[in-house]
Design a protein around this motif. Structure first.
Motif, mmCIF file in Angstrom:
data_model
loop_
_atom_site.group_PDB
_atom_site.id
_atom_site.type_symbol
_atom_site.label_atom_id
_atom_site.label_comp_id
_atom_site.label_asym_id
_atom_site.label_seq_id
_atom_site.Cartn_x
_atom_site.Cartn_y
_atom_site.Cartn_z
ATOM 1 N N GLY A 1 1.201 -1.219 0.088
ATOM 2 C CA GLY A 1 0.431 0.422 0.009
ATOM 3 C C GLY A 1 0.845 1.514 0.373
ATOM 4 N N LEU A 2 2.100 1.365 0.642
ATOM 5 C CA LEU A 2 2.818 2.090 0.756
ATOM 6 C C LEU A 2 3.882 2.323 -0.810
ATOM 7 C CD1 LEU A 2 4.398 2.047 4.482
ATOM 8 C CD2 LEU A 2 2.937 4.055 3.659
ATOM 9 N N MET A 3 4.095 1.925 -1.616
ATOM 10 C CA MET A 3 4.473 1.955 -1.985
ATOM 11 C C MET A 3 3.603 1.662 -3.930
ATOM 12 S SD MET A 3 6.834 -1.585 -2.352
ATOM 13 C CE MET A 3 8.992 -1.268 -1.157
ATOM 14 N N ILE A 4 2.448 1.504 -3.139
ATOM 15 C CA ILE A 4 1.328 2.070 -4.761
ATOM 16 C C ILE A 4 0.725 3.817 -4.153
ATOM 17 C CG2 ILE A 4 -0.900 2.066 -4.907
ATOM 18 C CD1 ILE A 4 -1.428 -0.772 -4.272
ATOM 19 N N LEU A 5 0.992 3.622 -2.758
ATOM 20 C CA LEU A 5 0.633 5.616 -3.066
ATOM 21 C C LEU A 5 2.045 5.892 -3.064
ATOM 22 C CD1 LEU A 5 -0.792 7.987 -1.197
ATOM 23 C CD2 LEU A 5 0.459 7.340 0.821
ATOM 24 N N ALA A 6 3.235 5.450 -2.838
ATOM 25 C CA ALA A 6 4.277 6.077 -3.439
ATOM 26 C C ALA A 6 4.631 6.372 -4.900
ATOM 27 C CB ALA A 6 5.425 5.844 -3.033
ATOM 28 N N GLY A 7 3.910 4.960 -5.871
ATOM 29 C CA GLY A 7 4.493 5.196 -7.163
ATOM 30 C C GLY A 7 2.811 5.857 -7.961
ATOM 31 N N CYS A 8 2.315 6.465 -7.088
ATOM 32 C CA CYS A 8 0.958 7.522 -7.607
ATOM 33 C C CYS A 8 1.167 8.290 -7.710
ATOM 34 C CB CYS A 8 -0.168 7.473 -7.140
ATOM 35 S SG CYS A 8 -0.788 5.957 -7.706
ATOM 36 N N ILE A 9 2.276 9.191 -6.603
ATOM 37 C CA ILE A 9 2.701 10.390 -6.655
ATOM 38 C C ILE A 9 4.093 10.484 -7.539
ATOM 39 C CG2 ILE A 9 3.726 12.059 -4.355
ATOM 40 C CD1 ILE A 9 2.306 10.467 -2.723
ATOM 41 N N LEU A 10 4.694 9.894 -7.739
ATOM 42 C CA LEU A 10 5.941 9.431 -8.172
ATOM 43 C C LEU A 10 5.398 10.207 -9.620
ATOM 44 C CD1 LEU A 10 9.284 9.540 -9.067
ATOM 45 C CD2 LEU A 10 8.693 7.812 -9.305
ATOM 46 N N ALA A 11 4.126 9.581 -10.034
ATOM 47 C CA ALA A 11 3.955 9.171 -11.509
ATOM 48 C C ALA A 11 3.705 10.604 -11.556
ATOM 49 C CB ALA A 11 2.647 9.026 -11.614
ATOM 50 N N VAL A 12 3.333 11.784 -10.799
ATOM 51 C CA VAL A 12 2.380 13.079 -10.721
ATOM 52 C C VAL A 12 3.219 14.031 -11.536
ATOM 53 C CG1 VAL A 12 1.413 15.120 -9.586
ATOM 54 C CG2 VAL A 12 0.276 12.932 -9.419
ATOM 55 N N PHE A 13 5.142 13.588 -11.017
ATOM 56 C CA PHE A 13 6.246 14.339 -11.367
ATOM 57 C C PHE A 13 6.669 14.141 -12.132
ATOM 58 C CE2 PHE A 13 5.415 14.509 -6.966
ATOM 59 C CZ PHE A 13 5.418 16.492 -6.493
ATOM 60 N N VAL A 14 6.549 12.780 -12.889
ATOM 61 C CA VAL A 14 7.046 11.912 -14.142
ATOM 62 C C VAL A 14 6.267 12.554 -14.982
ATOM 63 C CG1 VAL A 14 7.837 10.152 -15.217
ATOM 64 C CG2 VAL A 14 8.334 10.236 -13.057
ATOM 65 N N ALA A 15 4.916 12.648 -14.742
ATOM 66 C CA ALA A 15 3.586 13.488 -16.248
ATOM 67 C C ALA A 15 3.803 14.509 -16.924
ATOM 68 C CB ALA A 15 2.521 11.907 -16.309
ATOM 69 N N ASP A 16 4.445 14.898 -15.978
ATOM 70 C CA ASP A 16 4.897 16.522 -16.407
ATOM 71 C C ASP A 16 5.791 16.302 -18.198
ATOM 72 O OD1 ASP A 16 5.264 19.002 -16.870
ATOM 73 O OD2 ASP A 16 7.230 19.904 -15.986
ATOM 74 N N ARG A 17 4.700 17.068 -19.035
ATOM 75 C CA ARG A 17 5.287 16.081 -20.221
ATOM 76 C C ARG A 17 5.922 17.980 -20.638
ATOM 77 N NH1 ARG A 17 2.562 13.975 -23.285
ATOM 78 N NH2 ARG A 17 2.600 15.373 -25.285
ATOM 79 N N ARG A 18 6.368 18.496 -19.748
ATOM 80 C CA ARG A 18 7.177 20.336 -20.482
ATOM 81 C C ARG A 18 8.900 20.329 -19.827
ATOM 82 N NH1 ARG A 18 3.269 23.343 -17.322
ATOM 83 N NH2 ARG A 18 4.119 22.150 -15.305
ATOM 84 N N ARG A 19 9.047 18.501 -20.525
ATOM 85 C CA ARG A 19 10.502 17.992 -20.287
ATOM 86 C C ARG A 19 10.789 18.108 -21.735
ATOM 87 N NH1 ARG A 19 11.450 16.728 -14.757
ATOM 88 N NH2 ARG A 19 9.395 15.991 -13.071
ATOM 89 N N ALA A 20 12.255 18.269 -21.363
ATOM 90 C CA ALA A 20 13.275 18.250 -22.749
ATOM 91 C C ALA A 20 13.183 16.977 -23.372
ATOM 92 C CB ALA A 20 14.392 19.037 -22.599
ATOM 93 N N ARG A 21 13.957 15.429 -22.662
ATOM 94 C CA ARG A 21 13.397 14.202 -23.048
ATOM 95 C C ARG A 21 11.983 13.057 -22.157
ATOM 96 N NH1 ARG A 21 19.286 13.524 -22.596
ATOM 97 N NH2 ARG A 21 19.361 10.778 -23.304
ATOM 98 N N PRO A 22 11.013 13.452 -22.513
ATOM 99 C CA PRO A 22 10.550 12.624 -21.204
ATOM 100 C C PRO A 22 10.351 10.898 -21.009
ATOM 101 C CG PRO A 22 9.137 13.234 -23.308
ATOM 102 C CD PRO A 22 10.592 13.469 -23.556
#
Length: 181
Positions: free
Chosen positions: A66-87
């Motif tokens: 459960g802790l890892m699911i929560l951490a994965g969802c939080i991390l995905a919010v930061f990763v899905a930012d499309r303004r990165r040069a190399r997504p």
């Protein structure tokens, strides 16, 4: 064809590896604090306080999951930012960081149990000591991150409006219109 020098390439976002990996340590300590067989702050049931009760083993693993699911969802919010040069590189680094973080969480939780927990005689079964029985739980953090990034990207694509001709409308955040490469 132009050859790009090392200076011309966009920098890799290494913090997307380092932050999840480092977050594994507090996640492991939190696992020990919350899980049955650890400090047991979720249930506070004395019957679930020790690992000698086999009904503790599954909830202990599920707490980490459960802790890892929560951490994965939080991390995905930061990763899905499309303004990165190399997504794509951002996603790969985040998944590697999530895997490293889950390994560190596992080890940090077991270390916390040895340092701050009561001494345990695990001679009858190794699961009596605070441990992880289901090792595939370690893949939950990267899997939750990958699935969440997929869902966020899919929702982003579905939410984009099209102009009258059926072309995607200009994305004001990227400055790219329908004629952009």
């Amino acid at each position: 064809m132009t050859i790009l020098s090392r200076r011309d390439l966009p920098r890799l976002p290494w913090f997307l590896f380092a932050v999840p990996a480092a977050a594994g340590i507090p996640a492991g300590i939190l696992w020990w604090l919350l899980a049955p067989g650890g400090l047991n702050l979720i249930t506070r049931d004395s019957a679930l306080a020790t690992g000698s009760n086999p009904s503790v083993w599954l909830p202990r693993d599920l707490t980490l999951a459960g802790l890892m699911i929560l951490a994965g969802c939080i991390l995905a919010v930061f990763v899905a930012d499309r303004r990165r040069a190399r997504p794509e590189a951002s996603v790969v680094l985040a998944l590697a960081g999530a895997l490293a973080g889950s390994l560190l969480a596992w080890q940090a939780g077991m270390l916390a149990a040895r340092l701050w927990g009561a001494p345990v005689d695990a001679s009858m079964n190794a699961s009596i000591a605070f441990s992880l029985r289901a090792l595939p739980v370690l893949l939950v953090w990267p899997a939750a991150t990958a699935i969440s990034v997929f869902v966020l990207e899919l929702l982003d694509q579905l939410g984009r409006k099209q102009d009258v001709a059926g072309h995607p409308a200009a994305d004001p955040a990227s400055g790219r219109g329908r004629n952009a490469p």
